[in-house]
Scaffold this motif. Sequence first.
Motif, mmCIF file in Angstrom:
data_model
loop_
_atom_site.group_PDB
_atom_site.id
_atom_site.type_symbol
_atom_site.label_atom_id
_atom_site.label_comp_id
_atom_site.label_asym_id
_atom_site.label_seq_id
_atom_site.Cartn_x
_atom_site.Cartn_y
_atom_site.Cartn_z
ATOM 1 N N UNK A 245 0.828 -1.202 0.000
ATOM 2 C CA UNK A 245 0.000 0.000 0.000
ATOM 3 C C UNK A 245 0.867 1.258 0.000
ATOM 4 N N UNK A 246 1.954 1.251 0.756
ATOM 5 C CA UNK A 246 2.884 2.375 0.743
ATOM 6 C C UNK A 246 3.449 2.573 -0.659
ATOM 7 N N UNK A 247 3.826 1.457 -1.313
ATOM 8 C CA UNK A 247 4.348 1.543 -2.684
ATOM 9 C C UNK A 247 3.311 2.154 -3.624
ATOM 10 N N UNK A 248 2.055 1.731 -3.457
ATOM 11 C CA UNK A 248 0.990 2.262 -4.308
ATOM 12 C C UNK A 248 0.780 3.754 -4.061
ATOM 13 N N UNK A 249 0.828 4.170 -2.801
ATOM 14 C CA UNK A 249 0.660 5.592 -2.484
ATOM 15 C C UNK A 249 1.792 6.433 -3.065
ATOM 16 N N UNK A 250 3.016 5.936 -2.979
ATOM 17 C CA UNK A 250 4.146 6.660 -3.568
ATOM 18 C C UNK A 250 3.970 6.786 -5.083
ATOM 19 N N UNK A 251 3.440 5.720 -5.685
ATOM 20 C CA UNK A 251 3.265 5.735 -7.139
ATOM 21 C C UNK A 251 2.247 6.785 -7.579
ATOM 22 N N UNK A 252 1.285 7.107 -6.706
ATOM 23 C CA UNK A 252 0.293 8.121 -7.053
ATOM 24 C C UNK A 252 0.922 9.491 -7.282
ATOM 25 N N UNK A 253 2.121 9.693 -6.743
ATOM 26 C CA UNK A 253 2.816 10.972 -6.904
ATOM 27 C C UNK A 253 3.883 10.936 -8.004
ATOM 28 N N UNK A 254 3.957 9.810 -8.715
ATOM 29 C CA UNK A 254 4.995 9.657 -9.738
ATOM 30 C C UNK A 254 4.698 10.539 -10.950
ATOM 31 N N UNK A 255 5.748 10.865 -11.682
ATOM 32 C CA UNK A 255 5.587 11.660 -12.900
ATOM 33 C C UNK A 255 4.987 10.830 -14.021
ATOM 34 N N UNK A 256 5.300 9.538 -14.034
ATOM 35 C CA UNK A 256 4.829 8.662 -15.101
ATOM 36 C C UNK A 256 3.353 8.303 -14.890
ATOM 37 N N UNK A 257 2.553 8.497 -15.936
ATOM 38 C CA UNK A 257 1.114 8.232 -15.830
ATOM 39 C C UNK A 257 0.834 6.759 -15.580
ATOM 40 N N UNK A 258 1.639 5.885 -16.180
ATOM 41 C CA UNK A 258 1.452 4.454 -15.968
ATOM 42 C C UNK A 258 1.660 4.070 -14.511
ATOM 43 N N UNK A 259 2.663 4.650 -13.853
ATOM 44 C CA UNK A 259 2.886 4.387 -12.432
ATOM 45 C C UNK A 259 1.718 4.881 -11.597
ATOM 46 N N UNK A 260 1.186 6.043 -11.963
ATOM 47 C CA UNK A 260 0.054 6.583 -11.203
ATOM 48 C C UNK A 260 -1.162 5.679 -11.332
ATOM 49 N N UNK A 261 -1.399 5.170 -12.530
ATOM 50 C CA UNK A 261 -2.532 4.252 -12.722
ATOM 51 C C UNK A 261 -2.328 2.979 -11.912
ATOM 52 N N UNK A 262 -1.075 2.472 -11.888
ATOM 53 C CA UNK A 262 -0.789 1.263 -11.115
ATOM 54 C C UNK A 262 -0.999 1.518 -9.620
ATOM 55 N N UNK A 263 -0.585 2.703 -9.176
ATOM 56 C CA UNK A 263 -0.785 3.047 -7.767
ATOM 57 C C UNK A 263 -2.257 3.116 -7.411
#
Length: 361
Positions: A245-263
């Motif tokens: 869940x922490x990894x997913x939350x961090x991904x929500x702030x990523x620059x890459x749109x794909x990472x944000x969707x994964x988060x």
Amino acid sequence: MRTVAVVGTGLIGTSAALALTGRGVAVYLEDADPDAARTAASLGAGTTEAPDGPVDLAIIAVPPALVGKVLADCQRRGLARSYTDVASVKAGPRAEVAALGCDTTHYIGGHPMAGRERSGPLAARADIFEGRPWVLTPTPDTGTEALNAALELVALCGGVPIVMDAAAHDRAVALVSHAPQLLSSIIAARLEQADETAVRLCGQGVRDVTRIAASDPLLWGDILSANAAAVADILQEVAADLGSTVTALRALQAADEGERRAGAAGIEAVMRRGNTGQARIPGKHGAPPTRYETVTVVLGDQPGELGRLFGEVGQLGVNIEDVTIEHSTGQQVGHVHLDVAASAVRPLVGGLRDRGWALRD
């Protein structure tokens, strides 16, 4: 059952004694702390005098680590014809009982799934077991007399008997009781050094999650030490979920749109798993979970207001399925959440507004 001895006059022991005396059973109280036994007696839980002879049943209401020792002493004294305990862990005490050579024919383990965040005889209530599961863990050599005595005890206290294997019981309570206690304490610990402004924002969500964090640390230390491995297994699984869940939350702030969707997908997945798990919790009277609608009433903090509200709901012919109260910080009002059947919402809302009650949408 005419006579019972309660050895240990804490919350559970005294509550059982109060329930039994209320049903006309003569209860004899013992405790390593004489003041605790006298306090329980002053509440009407029984007498601190010794019985004239063996009682029908002795309830060993002491921490798990002491069950074997206390049972051995009670049997040596011939205190009762049958024995049970109410410890929240079963496998460890059972092993010690066997190791001490206790008579297991006349003994059966037990655990009423009831309690409060407060402890001691002054926190006891005769109705604490009403409708609550009461686990019994017989051994292969548990006799019929002991089993019947335990079943009668559960019935007199208003509990619901459930027969389980001791090890299966310990795994189950690690999930539904012991791990939640620690998680509640861990969340509440975040508030210890929190800014006062943040603490003042505490709403019903954090109050619900942290309610049991007020429990006695010494009492829970005894319980958790007796079931440490099973609780650690549950918390290890929780830790894995927290990590992802922490990894997913961090991904929500990523620059890459794909990472944000994964988060976002990761957060949604854990929330949906939580929805599914919460929906499995038994509903009212142990029935399958039922979805009710909530009507929220704004209530002033004056004596008698809650009783007046319940009385007028009853006059409207509406049955309240559940109720929670949310207190407003800094204001002399609260929000009473009434859970009712969907078909009752419209007449309840209309009737309460006609009677002058303020409702929150």
